[in-house]
Design a protein around this motif. Sequence first.
Motif, PDB file in Angstrom:
ATOM      1  N   MET A   1       0.816  -1.219   0.000  1.00  0.00           N
ATOM      2  CA  MET A   1       0.000   0.000   0.000  1.00  0.00           C
ATOM      3  C   MET A   1       0.848   1.267   0.000  1.00  0.00           C
ATOM      4  O   MET A   1       0.429   2.309  -0.495  1.00  0.00           O
ATOM      5  CB  MET A   1      -0.913   0.021   1.228  1.00  0.00           C
ATOM      6  CG  MET A   1      -1.977  -1.040   1.212  1.00  0.00           C
ATOM      7  SD  MET A   1      -3.056  -0.925  -0.204  1.00  0.00           S
ATOM      8  CE  MET A   1      -3.936   0.600   0.163  1.00  0.00           C
ATOM      9  N   THR A   2       2.051   1.175   0.575  1.00  0.00           N
ATOM     10  CA  THR A   2       2.876   2.378   0.709  1.00  0.00           C
ATOM     11  C   THR A   2       3.199   2.963  -0.663  1.00  0.00           C
ATOM     12  O   THR A   2       3.033   4.164  -0.895  1.00  0.00           O
ATOM     13  CB  THR A   2       4.149   2.036   1.514  1.00  0.00           C
ATOM     14  OG1 THR A   2       3.730   1.521   2.783  1.00  0.00           O
ATOM     15  CG2 THR A   2       5.025   3.256   1.739  1.00  0.00           C
ATOM     16  N   ILE A   3       3.631   2.098  -1.579  1.00  0.00           N
ATOM     17  CA  ILE A   3       3.983   2.597  -2.919  1.00  0.00           C
ATOM     18  C   ILE A   3       2.724   3.037  -3.682  1.00  0.00           C
ATOM     19  O   ILE A   3       2.741   4.046  -4.389  1.00  0.00           O
ATOM     20  CB  ILE A   3       4.799   1.544  -3.704  1.00  0.00           C
ATOM     21  CG1 ILE A   3       6.186   1.424  -3.048  1.00  0.00           C
ATOM     22  CG2 ILE A   3       4.900   1.913  -5.185  1.00  0.00           C
ATOM     23  CD1 ILE A   3       7.153   0.527  -3.763  1.00  0.00           C
ATOM     24  N   ALA A   4       1.625   2.298  -3.491  1.00  0.00           N
ATOM     25  CA  ALA A   4       0.383   2.702  -4.171  1.00  0.00           C
ATOM     26  C   ALA A   4      -0.018   4.116  -3.741  1.00  0.00           C
ATOM     27  O   ALA A   4      -0.426   4.945  -4.564  1.00  0.00           O
ATOM     28  CB  ALA A   4      -0.730   1.702  -3.852  1.00  0.00           C
ATOM     29  N   MET A   5       0.128   4.413  -2.438  1.00  0.00           N
ATOM     30  CA  MET A   5      -0.260   5.739  -1.957  1.00  0.00           C
ATOM     31  C   MET A   5       0.734   6.814  -2.399  1.00  0.00           C
ATOM     32  O   MET A   5       0.373   7.977  -2.559  1.00  0.00           O
ATOM     33  CB  MET A   5      -0.433   5.747  -0.434  1.00  0.00           C
ATOM     34  CG  MET A   5      -1.567   4.879   0.050  1.00  0.00           C
ATOM     35  SD  MET A   5      -3.116   5.060  -0.855  1.00  0.00           S
ATOM     36  CE  MET A   5      -3.682   6.644  -0.268  1.00  0.00           C
ATOM     37  N   LEU A   6       1.992   6.400  -2.607  1.00  0.00           N
ATOM     38  CA  LEU A   6       2.963   7.346  -3.174  1.00  0.00           C
ATOM     39  C   LEU A   6       2.499   7.756  -4.578  1.00  0.00           C
ATOM     40  O   LEU A   6       2.529   8.946  -4.931  1.00  0.00           O
ATOM     41  CB  LEU A   6       4.360   6.702  -3.226  1.00  0.00           C
ATOM     42  CG  LEU A   6       5.422   7.529  -3.919  1.00  0.00           C
ATOM     43  CD1 LEU A   6       5.742   8.792  -3.130  1.00  0.00           C
ATOM     44  CD2 LEU A   6       6.697   6.705  -4.138  1.00  0.00           C
ATOM     45  N   MET A   7       2.032   6.779  -5.351  1.00  0.00           N
ATOM     46  CA  MET A   7       1.529   7.089  -6.697  1.00  0.00           C
ATOM     47  C   MET A   7       0.313   8.016  -6.601  1.00  0.00           C
ATOM     48  O   MET A   7       0.181   8.978  -7.345  1.00  0.00           O
ATOM     49  CB  MET A   7       1.145   5.788  -7.438  1.00  0.00           C
ATOM     50  CG  MET A   7       2.297   4.835  -7.685  1.00  0.00           C
ATOM     51  SD  MET A   7       3.609   5.584  -8.689  1.00  0.00           S
ATOM     52  CE  MET A   7       4.880   5.853  -7.482  1.00  0.00           C
ATOM     53  N   HIS A   8      -0.562   7.705  -5.634  1.00  0.00           N
ATOM     54  CA  HIS A   8      -1.755   8.542  -5.396  1.00  0.00           C
ATOM     55  C   HIS A   8      -1.326   9.984  -5.072  1.00  0.00           C
ATOM     56  O   HIS A   8      -1.898  10.941  -5.596  1.00  0.00           O
ATOM     57  CB  HIS A   8      -2.542   7.913  -4.237  1.00  0.00           C
ATOM     58  CG  HIS A   8      -3.609   8.775  -3.673  1.00  0.00           C
ATOM     59  ND1 HIS A   8      -4.903   8.753  -4.151  1.00  0.00           N
ATOM     60  CD2 HIS A   8      -3.582   9.692  -2.678  1.00  0.00           C
ATOM     61  CE1 HIS A   8      -5.612   9.636  -3.474  1.00  0.00           C
ATOM     62  NE2 HIS A   8      -4.840  10.206  -2.571  1.00  0.00           N
ATOM     63  N   ASN A   9      -0.310  10.127  -4.230  1.00  0.00           N
ATOM     64  CA  ASN A   9       0.172  11.473  -3.875  1.00  0.00           C
ATOM     65  C   ASN A   9       0.769  12.186  -5.085  1.00  0.00           C
ATOM     66  O   ASN A   9       0.585  13.395  -5.261  1.00  0.00           O
ATOM     67  CB  ASN A   9       1.216  11.384  -2.758  1.00  0.00           C
ATOM     68  CG  ASN A   9       0.583  11.202  -1.381  1.00  0.00           C
ATOM     69  OD1 ASN A   9      -0.637  11.259  -1.237  1.00  0.00           O
ATOM     70  ND2 ASN A   9       1.413  10.982  -0.378  1.00  0.00           N
ATOM     71  N   CYS A  10       1.495  11.436  -5.920  1.00  0.00           N
ATOM     72  CA  CYS A  10       2.085  12.060  -7.124  1.00  0.00           C
ATOM     73  C   CYS A  10       0.986  12.586  -8.044  1.00  0.00           C
ATOM     74  O   CYS A  10       1.090  13.690  -8.583  1.00  0.00           O
ATOM     75  CB  CYS A  10       2.946  11.049  -7.895  1.00  0.00           C
ATOM     76  SG  CYS A  10       4.445  10.616  -7.041  1.00  0.00           S
ATOM     77  N   VAL A  11      -0.072  11.795  -8.214  1.00  0.00           N
ATOM     78  CA  VAL A  11      -1.191  12.250  -9.048  1.00  0.00           C
ATOM     79  C   VAL A  11      -1.807  13.507  -8.408  1.00  0.00           C
ATOM     80  O   VAL A  11      -2.080  14.496  -9.080  1.00  0.00           O
ATOM     81  CB  VAL A  11      -2.248  11.133  -9.215  1.00  0.00           C
ATOM     82  CG1 VAL A  11      -3.485  11.662  -9.929  1.00  0.00           C
ATOM     83  CG2 VAL A  11      -1.660   9.954  -9.986  1.00  0.00           C
ATOM     84  N   GLY A  12      -1.967  13.470  -7.079  1.00  0.00           N
ATOM     85  CA  GLY A  12      -2.545  14.608  -6.351  1.00  0.00           C
ATOM     86  C   GLY A  12      -1.693  15.860  -6.461  1.00  0.00           C
ATOM     87  O   GLY A  12      -2.209  16.975  -6.364  1.00  0.00           O
ATOM     88  N   SER A  13      -0.386  15.692  -6.683  1.00  0.00           N
ATOM     89  CA  SER A  13       0.522  16.848  -6.721  1.00  0.00           C
ATOM     90  C   SER A  13       0.172  17.804  -7.865  1.00  0.00           C
ATOM     91  O   SER A  13       0.451  19.002  -7.773  1.00  0.00           O
ATOM     92  CB  SER A  13       1.969  16.376  -6.872  1.00  0.00           C
ATOM     93  OG  SER A  13       2.164  15.822  -8.156  1.00  0.00           O
ATOM     94  N   VAL A  14      -0.455  17.288  -8.898  1.00  0.00           N
ATOM     95  CA  VAL A  14      -0.811  18.132 -10.050  1.00  0.00           C
ATOM     96  C   VAL A  14      -1.749  19.257  -9.623  1.00  0.00           C
ATOM     97  O   VAL A  14      -1.646  20.385 -10.089  1.00  0.00           O
ATOM     98  CB  VAL A  14      -1.485  17.267 -11.149  1.00  0.00           C
ATOM     99  CG1 VAL A  14      -2.003  18.132 -12.279  1.00  0.00           C
ATOM    100  CG2 VAL A  14      -0.510  16.238 -11.663  1.00  0.00           C
ATOM    101  N   GLU A  15      -2.639  18.930  -8.681  1.00  0.00           N
ATOM    102  CA  GLU A  15      -3.607  19.939  -8.239  1.00  0.00           C
ATOM    103  C   GLU A  15      -2.972  21.033  -7.385  1.00  0.00           C
ATOM    104  O   GLU A  15      -3.563  22.070  -7.139  1.00  0.00           O
ATOM    105  CB  GLU A  15      -4.742  19.267  -7.468  1.00  0.00           C
ATOM    106  CG  GLU A  15      -5.806  18.758  -8.412  1.00  0.00           C
ATOM    107  CD  GLU A  15      -6.236  17.351  -8.115  1.00  0.00           C
ATOM    108  OE1 GLU A  15      -6.530  17.064  -6.956  1.00  0.00           O
ATOM    109  OE2 GLU A  15      -6.254  16.534  -9.056  1.00  0.00           O
ATOM    110  N   LEU A  16      -1.745  20.787  -6.916  1.00  0.00           N
ATOM    111  CA  LEU A  16      -1.101  21.768  -6.032  1.00  0.00           C
ATOM    112  C   LEU A  16      -0.179  22.732  -6.768  1.00  0.00           C
ATOM    113  O   LEU A  16       0.365  23.638  -6.168  1.00  0.00           O
ATOM    114  CB  LEU A  16      -0.295  21.026  -4.950  1.00  0.00           C
ATOM    115  CG  LEU A  16      -1.120  20.266  -3.901  1.00  0.00           C
ATOM    116  CD1 LEU A  16      -0.225  19.427  -3.026  1.00  0.00           C
ATOM    117  CD2 LEU A  16      -1.910  21.229  -3.044  1.00  0.00           C
ATOM    118  N   ILE A  17       0.009  22.487  -8.082  1.00  0.00           N
ATOM    119  CA  ILE A  17       0.966  23.347  -8.827  1.00  0.00           C
ATOM    120  C   ILE A  17       0.497  24.799  -8.801  1.00  0.00           C
ATOM    121  O   ILE A  17      -0.658  25.071  -9.031  1.00  0.00           O
ATOM    122  CB  ILE A  17       1.114  22.869 -10.296  1.00  0.00           C
ATOM    123  CG1 ILE A  17       1.728  21.483 -10.313  1.00  0.00           C
ATOM    124  CG2 ILE A  17       1.991  23.818 -11.091  1.00  0.00           C
ATOM    125  CD1 ILE A  17       1.754  20.830 -11.678  1.00  0.00           C
TER     126      ILE A  17
END
Length: 281
Positions: free
Chosen positions: A265-281
Amino acid sequence: MSYQIIDGKAISEQIKEECRKKVAAYKEKGIEITLAVIQVGADPASSVYVRNKKRACEFCGMTSLSYELPEETTHEELLTLIRKLNADDKVNGILVQLPLPKHIDEDLVIQAIDPKKDVDGFHPQSVGALCIGQPGFVSCTPAGIIELLKRSNIEIAGKECVVIGRSNIVGKPMALLLLRENGTVTVCHSRTKDLKEVTKRADILIVAIGKPKFITGDYVKEGAVVIDVGIHRNEDNKLCGDVDFESVAEKTSAITPVPGGVGPMTIAMLMHNCVGSVELI
Ligand code: NAD
């Protein structure tokens, strides 16, 4: 009693698949997602984690930039690289693989990462945001545990939740997340007086104690949900957790195995966070 085995492998694959679809949708709009992964030194366990993170990026359709720095890299050299990546608009996430060599101050390195790119969720600003219920990145392992519970239809609201361990990357953010989900939360640690008395109250018991097979059946209430965060190798080089699965599983209503529970789950959530990072640009 029959119990449910919470399948972290299957749930992590679901999440990575969801990320893959979101990344593809962003690509159609001309938005690429890039994660910069920094490793200092060649610790073999870290190298495995870094390799798996890069593979996950590839699966999801994200670009990973790899910075493999020698053990003798200075604090200043590492900070210079982080500042460069902070300023690079093409980089969405920055991940510094821990632990760092002893001559580098881990706290200062974490603080140097732009909170908007802090996909590990370790920056004080990310932790503060979690604490007061504002948007921000959440540490991947505890965020993954919440997903495991939700996607296994395990209700958190109103439940007695006991977390064993108060580390910055697991125990503390775990407690905050369970609180955010309206659990009644108790945190145990090395100075807790009667651990068993506390853990036996738990409807949901999260174990991040860092000691192989420490939690046996007598720590667990009948029908509890048990989440095992630990990862260890035993004498036969087999993986085991902080929970003694054989003596605990029969008492639970649901339990995570090791391997195949929290780990993926740790790596899956890292991917989730990377996708989420787009909204923070
Ligand atoms: P840590 O060593 O930083 O923290 C352990 C915690 O356990 C401490 O807060 C300590 O107070 C508490 N503790 C120690 N002895 C205790 C006792 N006798 N009674 C009550 N509490 C006690 O560990 P960590 O970084 O939080 O990791 C915990 C475990 O989770 C380790 O096995 C680690 O390998 C694993 N881990 C797994 C993942 C994953 O992706 N699955 C990620 C991070 C950590």
